[in-house]
Design a protein around this motif. Structure first.
Motif, PDB file in Angstrom:
ATOM      1  N   LEU A 148      12.856 -39.051   5.375  1.00  0.00           N
ATOM      2  CA  LEU A 148      11.566 -38.824   4.416  1.00  0.00           C
ATOM      3  C   LEU A 148      10.707 -40.160   4.621  1.00  0.00           C
ATOM      4  N   ALA A 149      11.359 -41.117   4.945  1.00  0.00           N
ATOM      5  CA  ALA A 149      10.814 -42.356   5.017  1.00  0.00           C
ATOM      6  C   ALA A 149       9.706 -42.142   6.434  1.00  0.00           C
ATOM      7  N   LEU A 150      10.424 -41.561   7.364  1.00  0.00           N
ATOM      8  CA  LEU A 150       9.618 -41.350   8.670  1.00  0.00           C
ATOM      9  C   LEU A 150       8.300 -40.578   8.310  1.00  0.00           C
ATOM     10  N   ILE A 151       8.408 -39.335   7.734  1.00  0.00           N
ATOM     11  CA  ILE A 151       7.573 -38.591   7.340  1.00  0.00           C
ATOM     12  C   ILE A 151       6.374 -39.227   6.445  1.00  0.00           C
ATOM     13  N   PHE A 152       6.693 -40.090   5.791  1.00  0.00           N
ATOM     14  CA  PHE A 152       5.642 -40.767   4.829  1.00  0.00           C
ATOM     15  C   PHE A 152       4.795 -41.815   5.655  1.00  0.00           C
ATOM     16  N   MET A 153       5.865 -42.542   6.490  1.00  0.00           N
ATOM     17  CA  MET A 153       5.303 -43.539   7.100  1.00  0.00           C
ATOM     18  C   MET A 153       4.329 -43.012   8.317  1.00  0.00           C
ATOM     19  N   THR A 154       4.804 -41.817   8.915  1.00  0.00           N
ATOM     20  CA  THR A 154       3.912 -41.358   9.811  1.00  0.00           C
ATOM     21  C   THR A 154       2.346 -40.970   9.256  1.00  0.00           C
ATOM     22  N   GLU A 155       2.320 -40.386   8.138  1.00  0.00           N
ATOM     23  CA  GLU A 155       1.172 -40.175   7.353  1.00  0.00           C
ATOM     24  C   GLU A 155       0.537 -41.356   7.164  1.00  0.00           C
TER      25      GLU A 155
END
Length: 168
Positions: A148-155
């Motif tokens: 989830l952190a990867l998804i949000f950090m990518t955004e």
């Protein structure tokens, strides 16, 4: 151009919904911690009886709460940062440094996903003392919330780097 904007709006809406779900789960975990601690204190003082499982479960709920909230913090760039160095750099160097930081954090999170998943699978064989839950369910917070952190950090990185690159 309109298709890109529609896609961006659609993705933002999906991520907004995911964030809302995660915040709800984190709130539920925090409410569980409160309820379990009240039950633990009440049982000790009123009935002279200790609920060992309540203490253990509250710790597990707090672990999940922290990992869920940390994932949401990546979306908004709310983690602690030492940006005084970054703020003193020229714009081009600031952009390069930001890319290096994002790639480093991405690498770290990917390692946490894979190693955390491996740890969780091995921990499924271990049962917690008081509650009887497999410990793997608790350690599963690491890989799940790291994804989830990867998804949000990518955004967040795309938005930040896009703004930084277009301001040159």
């Amino acid at each position: 151009m309109a298709g890109v904007l529609f896609g961006e709006a659609c993705m933002t809406k999906v991520l907004d919904s995911l964030e809302l779900l995660i915040k709800g789960l984190a709130g539920l975990c925090l409410a569980s911690v409160l309820a379990l601690m009240i039950a633990q204190v009440a049982s000790r003082f009123l009935f002279n009886f200790s609920l060992a499982a309540a203490s253990e479960l509250s710790i597990y709920a707090m672990i999940w709460c922290v990992f869920l909230a940390a994932a949401v913090a990546f979306r908004h760039g709310d983690h602690i940062a030492m940006d005084f160095i970054l703020n003193g750099l020229p714009k081009r160097l600031k952009l390069i440094f930001s890319i290096i930081v994002y790639l480093s954090v991405t690498l770290f999170l990917v390692i946490i996903v894979f190693k955390g998943y491996d740890l969780s699978l091995r921990a499924m064989k271990q049962v917690s003392t008081a509650s009887g839950l497999p410990v793997g369910y608790i350690s599963m917070a690491m890989p799940i919330c790291s994804v989830l952190a990867l998804i949000f950090m990518t955004e967040h990185a795309i938005k930040q780097l896009w703004v930084g690159a277009n301001n040159d």
